[in-house]
Design a protein around this motif. Structure first.
Motif, mmCIF file in Angstrom:
data_model
loop_
_atom_site.group_PDB
_atom_site.id
_atom_site.type_symbol
_atom_site.label_atom_id
_atom_site.label_comp_id
_atom_site.label_asym_id
_atom_site.label_seq_id
_atom_site.Cartn_x
_atom_site.Cartn_y
_atom_site.Cartn_z
ATOM 1 N N ARG A 43 0.807 -1.229 0.000
ATOM 2 C CA ARG A 43 0.000 0.000 0.000
ATOM 3 C C ARG A 43 0.839 1.276 0.000
ATOM 4 O O ARG A 43 0.307 2.368 -0.152
ATOM 5 N N LEU A 44 2.134 1.164 0.175
ATOM 6 C CA LEU A 44 2.991 2.343 0.284
ATOM 7 C C LEU A 44 2.978 3.147 -1.019
ATOM 8 O O LEU A 44 3.353 2.633 -2.074
ATOM 9 N N PRO A 45 2.548 4.391 -0.955
ATOM 10 C CA PRO A 45 2.549 5.212 -2.172
ATOM 11 C C PRO A 45 3.983 5.602 -2.556
ATOM 12 O O PRO A 45 4.863 5.706 -1.696
ATOM 13 N N ASP A 46 4.217 5.796 -3.847
ATOM 14 C CA ASP A 46 5.560 6.136 -4.338
ATOM 15 C C ASP A 46 6.176 7.310 -3.593
ATOM 16 O O ASP A 46 7.352 7.295 -3.252
ATOM 17 N N GLU A 47 5.359 8.327 -3.328
ATOM 18 C CA GLU A 47 5.900 9.540 -2.691
ATOM 19 C C GLU A 47 6.306 9.315 -1.234
ATOM 20 O O GLU A 47 7.004 10.146 -0.655
ATOM 21 N N ALA A 48 5.912 8.212 -0.638
ATOM 22 C CA ALA A 48 6.285 7.912 0.754
ATOM 23 C C ALA A 48 7.433 6.915 0.853
ATOM 24 O O ALA A 48 7.819 6.530 1.948
ATOM 25 N N LEU A 49 7.990 6.546 -0.285
ATOM 26 C CA LEU A 49 9.034 5.523 -0.281
ATOM 27 C C LEU A 49 10.231 5.911 0.582
ATOM 28 O O LEU A 49 10.729 5.102 1.369
ATOM 29 N N TYR A 50 10.691 7.153 0.477
ATOM 30 C CA TYR A 50 11.859 7.591 1.251
ATOM 31 C C TYR A 50 11.590 7.659 2.751
ATOM 32 O O TYR A 50 12.465 7.378 3.556
ATOM 33 N N THR A 51 10.389 8.052 3.124
ATOM 34 C CA THR A 51 10.114 8.244 4.548
ATOM 35 C C THR A 51 9.594 6.995 5.238
ATOM 36 O O THR A 51 9.989 6.691 6.361
ATOM 37 N N GLN A 52 8.710 6.258 4.571
ATOM 38 C CA GLN A 52 8.099 5.089 5.199
ATOM 39 C C GLN A 52 8.718 3.771 4.755
ATOM 40 O O GLN A 52 8.527 2.748 5.410
ATOM 41 N N GLY A 53 9.457 3.794 3.653
ATOM 42 C CA GLY A 53 10.089 2.575 3.155
ATOM 43 C C GLY A 53 11.164 2.018 4.074
ATOM 44 O O GLY A 53 11.151 0.821 4.403
ATOM 45 N N PRO A 54 12.131 2.847 4.521
ATOM 46 C CA PRO A 54 13.207 2.304 5.356
ATOM 47 C C PRO A 54 12.734 1.584 6.619
ATOM 48 O O PRO A 54 13.227 0.485 6.906
ATOM 49 N N PRO A 55 11.766 2.117 7.382
ATOM 50 C CA PRO A 55 11.317 1.362 8.558
ATOM 51 C C PRO A 55 10.696 0.009 8.189
ATOM 52 O O PRO A 55 10.867 -0.975 8.916
ATOM 53 N N LEU A 56 10.011 -0.053 7.058
ATOM 54 C CA LEU A 56 9.431 -1.322 6.615
ATOM 55 C C LEU A 56 10.530 -2.312 6.243
ATOM 56 O O LEU A 56 10.462 -3.496 6.581
ATOM 57 N N VAL A 57 11.561 -1.820 5.570
ATOM 58 C CA VAL A 57 12.682 -2.687 5.176
ATOM 59 C C VAL A 57 13.398 -3.213 6.418
ATOM 60 O O VAL A 57 13.706 -4.409 6.512
ATOM 61 N N LEU A 58 13.649 -2.340 7.369
ATOM 62 C CA LEU A 58 14.338 -2.768 8.586
ATOM 63 C C LEU A 58 13.485 -3.757 9.373
ATOM 64 O O LEU A 58 14.010 -4.699 9.977
ATOM 65 N N ARG A 59 12.197 -3.560 9.346
ATOM 66 C CA ARG A 59 11.287 -4.518 9.989
ATOM 67 C C ARG A 59 11.380 -5.883 9.303
ATOM 68 O O ARG A 59 11.415 -6.920 9.969
ATOM 69 N N LEU A 60 11.467 -5.870 7.992
ATOM 70 C CA LEU A 60 11.622 -7.118 7.247
ATOM 71 C C LEU A 60 12.921 -7.819 7.641
ATOM 72 O O LEU A 60 12.928 -9.008 7.950
ATOM 73 N N PHE A 61 14.017 -7.085 7.652
ATOM 74 C CA PHE A 61 15.320 -7.682 7.949
ATOM 75 C C PHE A 61 15.430 -8.112 9.409
ATOM 76 O O PHE A 61 16.116 -9.085 9.711
ATOM 77 N N THR A 62 14.746 -7.421 10.299
ATOM 78 C CA THR A 62 14.822 -7.746 11.721
ATOM 79 C C THR A 62 13.876 -8.857 12.124
ATOM 80 O O THR A 62 14.268 -9.783 12.833
ATOM 81 N N HIS A 63 12.637 -8.764 11.676
ATOM 82 C CA HIS A 63 11.607 -9.689 12.158
ATOM 83 C C HIS A 63 11.264 -10.823 11.196
ATOM 84 O O HIS A 63 10.673 -11.821 11.625
ATOM 85 N N GLN A 64 11.605 -10.672 9.945
ATOM 86 C CA GLN A 64 11.306 -11.703 8.947
ATOM 87 C C GLN A 64 12.551 -11.968 8.098
ATOM 88 O O GLN A 64 12.524 -11.846 6.872
ATOM 89 N N PRO A 65 13.676 -12.320 8.704
ATOM 90 C CA PRO A 65 14.933 -12.434 7.957
ATOM 91 C C PRO A 65 14.902 -13.485 6.846
ATOM 92 O O PRO A 65 15.700 -13.410 5.914
ATOM 93 N N GLU A 66 13.982 -14.429 6.931
ATOM 94 C CA GLU A 66 13.905 -15.430 5.867
ATOM 95 C C GLU A 66 13.476 -14.815 4.527
ATOM 96 O O GLU A 66 13.748 -15.363 3.465
ATOM 97 N N PHE A 67 12.831 -13.654 4.572
ATOM 98 C CA PHE A 67 12.430 -12.966 3.351
ATOM 99 C C PHE A 67 13.448 -11.913 2.923
ATOM 100 O O PHE A 67 13.353 -11.380 1.820
ATOM 101 N N ALA A 68 14.405 -11.608 3.762
ATOM 102 C CA ALA A 68 15.392 -10.577 3.458
ATOM 103 C C ALA A 68 16.150 -10.842 2.153
ATOM 104 O O ALA A 68 16.388 -9.904 1.381
ATOM 105 N N PRO A 69 16.527 -12.079 1.852
ATOM 106 C CA PRO A 69 17.248 -12.303 0.591
ATOM 107 C C PRO A 69 16.435 -11.979 -0.663
ATOM 108 O O PRO A 69 16.998 -11.804 -1.735
ATOM 109 N N THR A 70 15.128 -11.883 -0.534
ATOM 110 C CA THR A 70 14.293 -11.559 -1.696
ATOM 111 C C THR A 70 14.210 -10.053 -1.940
ATOM 112 O O THR A 70 13.692 -9.627 -2.971
ATOM 113 N N PHE A 71 14.719 -9.270 -1.008
ATOM 114 C CA PHE A 71 14.648 -7.808 -1.145
ATOM 115 C C PHE A 71 15.804 -7.326 -2.031
ATOM 116 O O PHE A 71 16.958 -7.670 -1.794
#
Length: 125
Positions: A43-71
């Motif tokens: 649901r993340l809009p393109d214009e929010a990628l810089y502000t809201q994207g990094p916390p989502l990515v870090l959440r992926l790498f921290t809490h769902q590391p099995e999916f991290a290689p797909t990023f």
């Protein structure tokens, strides 16, 4: 690839990743943390990628590391900040060199084949 094309490329990488993650988690309960993360990415809009994207990515790498290689590693560089901590020193040096080459080509009025050069140097998209 000029700056606008590079931005479009990175936004496209995000959309592709978010769509795939959303599809892979569609069968999970809506309360499942991975499903919630997938929905937020999707649901993340393109214009929010810089502000809201990094916390989502870090959440992926921290809490769902099995999916991290797909990023896509390219997005880690694109988003910068804390996302850079996930990259190796060699990857950072390569992304810096790619950016310098892209900017030099732009200064000469030429388009830079970012995807081709990135694939050759990183074996990534």
């Amino acid at each position: 690839m000029d700056d606008t094309q590079y931005l479009q490329h990175c936004r496209g990488l995000w959309r592709e990743f978010a769509t795939t993650l959303n599809q892979r988690t569609a069968g999970l309960d809506s309360e499942n943390p991975l499903r919630e993360l997938a929905d937020a990415c999707y649901r993340l809009p393109d214009e929010a990628l810089y502000t809201q994207g990094p916390p989502l990515v870090l959440r992926l790498f921290t809490h769902q590391p099995e999916f991290a290689p797909t990023f896509p590693r390219t997005l880690l560089w694109f988003l910068g900040g804390d996302c850079l901590h996930v990259l190796t020193d060699e990857e950072i040096a390569t992304f810096q060199a790619l950016d310098e080459a892209r900017l030099e080509a732009a200064a000469r009025g030429e388009l830079f084949d970012y995807q081709g050069n990135a694939a050759a140097r990183l074996q990534l998209t």
